[in-house]
Design an enzyme around this catalytic site. Structure first.
Site, PDB file in Angstrom:
ATOM      1  N   CYS A 116       0.806  -1.215   0.000  1.00 23.72           N
ATOM      2  CA  CYS A 116       0.000   0.000   0.000  1.00 23.72           C
ATOM      3  C   CYS A 116       0.848   1.277   0.000  1.00 23.72           C
ATOM      4  O   CYS A 116       0.355   2.347  -0.370  1.00 23.72           O
ATOM      5  CB  CYS A 116      -0.945   0.013   1.196  1.00 23.72           C
ATOM      6  SG  CYS A 116      -2.131  -1.357   1.187  1.00 23.72           S
ATOM      7  N   HIS A 253      -3.428   7.448   1.756  1.00 23.41           N
ATOM      8  CA  HIS A 253      -3.792   6.096   1.329  1.00 23.41           C
ATOM      9  C   HIS A 253      -5.185   5.795   1.854  1.00 23.41           C
ATOM     10  O   HIS A 253      -5.487   6.028   3.025  1.00 23.41           O
ATOM     11  CB  HIS A 253      -2.783   5.087   1.882  1.00 23.41           C
ATOM     12  CG  HIS A 253      -3.207   3.663   1.736  1.00 23.41           C
ATOM     13  ND1 HIS A 253      -3.696   3.156   0.553  1.00 23.41           N
ATOM     14  CD2 HIS A 253      -3.240   2.632   2.630  1.00 23.41           C
ATOM     15  CE1 HIS A 253      -4.004   1.880   0.722  1.00 23.41           C
ATOM     16  NE2 HIS A 253      -3.742   1.539   1.969  1.00 23.41           N
ATOM     17  N   ASN A 283     -10.080  -0.143  -0.468  1.00 31.39           N
ATOM     18  CA  ASN A 283      -8.626  -0.066  -0.386  1.00 31.39           C
ATOM     19  C   ASN A 283      -8.052  -0.651  -1.671  1.00 31.39           C
ATOM     20  O   ASN A 283      -8.093  -1.855  -1.889  1.00 31.39           O
ATOM     21  CB  ASN A 283      -8.128  -0.845   0.834  1.00 31.39           C
ATOM     22  CG  ASN A 283      -6.618  -0.769   1.016  1.00 31.39           C
ATOM     23  OD1 ASN A 283      -5.884  -0.368   0.123  1.00 31.39           O
ATOM     24  ND2 ASN A 283      -6.149  -1.181   2.184  1.00 31.39           N
TER      25      ASN A 283
END
Length: 326
Positions: A116, A253, A283
């Protein structure tokens, strides 16, 4: 004068298939609900790649959108960096597939794998290439098909992730060397491999010969995320010579709304200075920051001269932040 890596174009791509939380409610044995998912993550829907749709294909569409936004041709790009943990193949890199897909007959391309945090790591690499004079224009892409590595029996993970791609083009431009310069002003990167068991995929070429599925200790990841994201962002701001009061937008993020709100609260910033897309995208790992950035530019919130903070944490653990003046 000082050379800066300045954004000149951005674009994104989301697969056609939109998966609302209600689809998970209907999955036998999953024992979840729209209310449960929203309360714990803020996610309402996400996009899943179609059968046969790959990470490189999504990256190419996003790249073309960024080229159109910049008003340049693929032949004018010197380097392509793709941040991904879900490549089409073990090798070659997704970046070389993008290079070929765009019809580039020159330059170089490579992937970055920091889960990520991948896009932040890729931005730092692109900045270094530009500042050192090794490249004039660099395409930085985050692209993921996390729907291919989900454990569909684990309600704590399978409802969180989505697919997509975002692309940003950086160009070498001369700046005055002040905080008013456009472009990347500072980067800050970290990792700690002792926490690898908190977030990982239980497969791989040399270990199992399989792709594996994602495993996560959610509470522990949350605990690390807020603390580490706040600190890396503060460090990057200090490196850039700016303060929280100077920040126009935080583009974080998009993992979990509770992580986002917790981090921004520690910054001392209001949520109306945060670009939030987690409710629509879920996500998307390395794709989440460029997706959110592209949405913020497209809807007119992010304007030239705005100071952006972007930060991320992912498996590794790996984390970092970039300060960028649009």
């Amino acid at each position: 004068m000082i050379r800066r890596a300045v954004p000149i174009g951005i674009g994104h791509y989301l697969p056609d298939r939109i998966v609302p939380n209600s689809e998970f409610e209907a999955m036998e044995g999953l024992d979840t609900s729209d209310e449960w998912i929203r309360a714990r993550s803020g996610i309402e829907r996400r996009h899943f790649a179609a059968e046969g749709e790959t990470t490189s294909q999504m990256a190419i569409v996003a790249a073309r959108a960024a080229l159109d936004h910049a008003g340049i041709e693929a032949s004018q790009i010197d380097a392509v960096i793709v941040a991904t943990s879900t490549p089409d193949l073990t090798f070659p890199s997704v970046a070389t597939m993008v290079q070929a897909g765009l019809g580039m007959d020159g330059g170089f391309a490579f992937d970055v794998q920091a889960v990520c945090a991948g896009f932040v790591y890729a931005l730092a690499n692109a900045n270094a290439l530009i500042v050192s004079g090794q490249a004039r224009r660099v395409m930085v892409i985050g692209a993921e098909t996390f729907s291919r590595i989900m454990d569909w029996t684990d309600r704590t993970t399978c409802v969180l992730f989505g697919d997509g791609a975002g692309a940003l083009i950086l160009e070498a431009q001369d700046g005055a060397g002040t905080t008013d310069d456009r472009g990347i002003l500072a980067t800050d990167l970290h990792s700690d491999g002792t926490h690898r068991d908190l977030l990982y995929v239980d497969g791989g070429v040399s270990a199992t010969g399989t792709a594996g599925v994602l495993k996560m200790q959610g509470k522990e990841v949350f605990r690390h995320a807020v603390e580490k994201l706040t600190k890396t962002a503060e460090t990057a701001l200090e490196k850039a010579g700016v303060s929280v009061a100077d920040v126009d937008w935080v583009v974080p993020h998009q993992a979990n709304i509770r992580i986002i709100t917790g981090t921004v609260k520690k910054f001392g910033l209001p949520m109306d200075k945060v670009i939030v897309t987690v409710q629509d995208h879920g996500n998307t790992s390395a794709a989440s920051i460029p997706l959110a950035m592209s949405v913020g530019v497209a809807d007119g919130r992010i304007q030239p001269g705005d100071l952006l903070v972007t930060e991320a944490i992912g498996g590794g653990l790996a984390w970092g932040a970039v300060i960028l003046r649009w």
